[in-house]
Design an enzyme around this catalytic site. Structure first.
Site, PDB file in Angstrom:
ATOM      1  N   CYS A 155       0.824  -1.218   0.000  1.00  0.00           N
ATOM      2  CA  CYS A 155       0.000   0.000   0.000  1.00  0.00           C
ATOM      3  C   CYS A 155       0.862   1.274   0.000  1.00  0.00           C
ATOM      4  O   CYS A 155       1.506   1.548  -1.013  1.00  0.00           O
ATOM      5  CB  CYS A 155      -0.980  -0.065   1.158  1.00  0.00           C
ATOM      6  SG  CYS A 155      -2.443   0.923   0.869  1.00  0.00           S
TER       7      CYS A 155
ATOM      8  N   ARG B 266     -12.425   6.594  -1.233  1.00  0.00           N
ATOM      9  CA  ARG B 266     -11.489   5.547  -0.801  1.00  0.00           C
ATOM     10  C   ARG B 266     -11.955   4.189  -1.295  1.00  0.00           C
ATOM     11  O   ARG B 266     -13.158   3.951  -1.422  1.00  0.00           O
ATOM     12  CB  ARG B 266     -11.414   5.487   0.739  1.00  0.00           C
ATOM     13  CG  ARG B 266     -10.698   6.608   1.390  1.00  0.00           C
ATOM     14  CD  ARG B 266     -10.470   6.325   2.872  1.00  0.00           C
ATOM     15  NE  ARG B 266      -9.305   5.477   3.094  1.00  0.00           N
ATOM     16  CZ  ARG B 266      -8.050   5.899   2.999  1.00  0.00           C
ATOM     17  NH1 ARG B 266      -7.788   7.153   2.718  1.00  0.00           N
ATOM     18  NH2 ARG B 266      -7.049   5.082   3.214  1.00  0.00           N
TER      19      ARG B 266
ATOM     20  N   HIS C  39      -3.745  -5.796   2.528  1.00  0.00           N
ATOM     21  CA  HIS C  39      -3.362  -5.937   3.932  1.00  0.00           C
ATOM     22  C   HIS C  39      -3.913  -7.265   4.436  1.00  0.00           C
ATOM     23  O   HIS C  39      -4.694  -7.925   3.760  1.00  0.00           O
ATOM     24  CB  HIS C  39      -3.971  -4.814   4.776  1.00  0.00           C
ATOM     25  CG  HIS C  39      -3.560  -3.445   4.335  1.00  0.00           C
ATOM     26  ND1 HIS C  39      -2.309  -2.934   4.580  1.00  0.00           N
ATOM     27  CD2 HIS C  39      -4.242  -2.471   3.675  1.00  0.00           C
ATOM     28  CE1 HIS C  39      -2.245  -1.700   4.104  1.00  0.00           C
ATOM     29  NE2 HIS C  39      -3.392  -1.394   3.538  1.00  0.00           N
TER      30      HIS C  39
HETATM   31  N1  GLN Z   1      -2.243   6.748   2.402  1.00  0.00           N
HETATM   32  C1  GLN Z   1      -2.315   5.905   1.242  1.00  0.00           C
HETATM   33  C2  GLN Z   1      -3.672   5.935   0.556  1.00  0.00           C
HETATM   34  O1  GLN Z   1      -4.669   6.232   1.192  1.00  0.00           O
HETATM   35  C3  GLN Z   1      -1.932   4.492   1.605  1.00  0.00           C
HETATM   36  C4  GLN Z   1      -2.917   3.843   2.504  1.00  0.00           C
HETATM   37  C5  GLN Z   1      -2.427   2.539   3.057  1.00  0.00           C
HETATM   38  O2  GLN Z   1      -1.228   2.331   3.182  1.00  0.00           O
HETATM   39  N2  GLN Z   1      -3.350   1.705   3.458  1.00  0.00           N
HETATM   40  O3  GLN Z   1      -3.736   5.664  -0.608  1.00  0.00           O
END
Ligand code: GLN
Length: 235
Positions: free
Chosen positions: A94, A128, A196
């Site tokens: 990520c 998101r 994840h």
């Molecule tokens: N901050 C980054 C995003 O929102 C990565 C998020 C994450 O590592 N889960 O894309």
């Protein structure tokens, strides 16, 4: 089989481990121990000079501000970047994936430099991407991958850069090729992913692929019945 200790560099667990991604280093070490191969996890926090001769490096996910710090930290340790580029095997999750790229644009439209190790760039999505994701992994023999994604970044791969998976359900990178959504990045030395879980706990075949690449030996697959049962609930 290797007899010398396999070193796993866990980079910035104090900055990039908000989603238990540090567990990926534990999974790698544990799977090596189960095969009788000595392994050691070297934790490298932001205040330390990173080791530059690890066999494997692990980078986790993190919040937007944390990842900008991590990108600067990587850029200030060029020998580490060279090791990631040329001699080690790396898992980047990520935010860890995004900072290895050429650049990242934040929500206010400002573009920040990444480490420039991967030919990818990341921009914010309108919403998101949050939820379970399942992909068909492009690494031969690995099969399906599952994990949990939670990111705003949408990552575009350069034309020569391969994805790690083709999405069955979920979002992934938000770049499509031939009508299929793609997820992550797969090079000879780097596995980058939005998954994840930690991803290696949920996808042992991917862990064994990394270990085989790092040791130069095919790592035998291990039968862990609980893990198979867990995967069956997602796949
Ligand atoms: N901050 C980054 C995003 O929102 C990565 C998020 C994450 O590592 N889960 O894309």
């Amino acid at each position: 089989m290797p007899t010398s200790t396999v070193t796993i560099g866990l980079l910035l667990p104090d900055v990039l481990s908000t989603y238990s991604d540090a567990g990926n280093a534990t999974v790698l070490a544990k799977r090596l121990h189960w095969q009788g191969i000595p392994a050691e996890v070297l934790r490298c926090t932001a205040d330390q000079s990173p080791p530059t001769s690890c066999d494997i490096y692990v980078l986790g996910g993190g919040e937007d501000t944390a990842q900008l710090f991590a990108a600067q930290w990587l850029l200030s340790h060029r020998a580490l970047c060279q090791a990631i580029t040329g001699s080690s095997v790396t898992l980047a999750v990520c935010a860890g994936l995004q900072i290895l790229g050429r650049c990242m644009t934040d929500v206010s439209g400002f573009t920040h430099a990444g480490a420039g190790i991967l030919d990818i760039e990341t921009r914010p999505r309108r919403v998101r991407a949050v939820g379970e994701i399942v992909t068909d992994c492009t690494v031969p023999g690995v099969g399906k991958l599952c994990g949990f994604e939670n990111h705003r970044g949408a990552t575009t791969l350069g034309t020569e850069t391969r994805p790690l998976g083709l999405v069955r359900s979920g979002v992934g990178n938000c770049d499509r090729r031939l009508g299929r959504r793609r997820e992550g990045v797969y090079t000879d030395r780097i596995i980058g992913t939005y998954l994840h879980g930690p991803v290696l706990a949920r996808n042992p075949a991917l862990a064994d692929h990394l270990l085989s690449r790092a040791t130069g030996h095919t790592v035998k697959s291990l039968d862990v019945p609980d893990q198979t049962a867990l995967r069956d609930t997602y796949l």
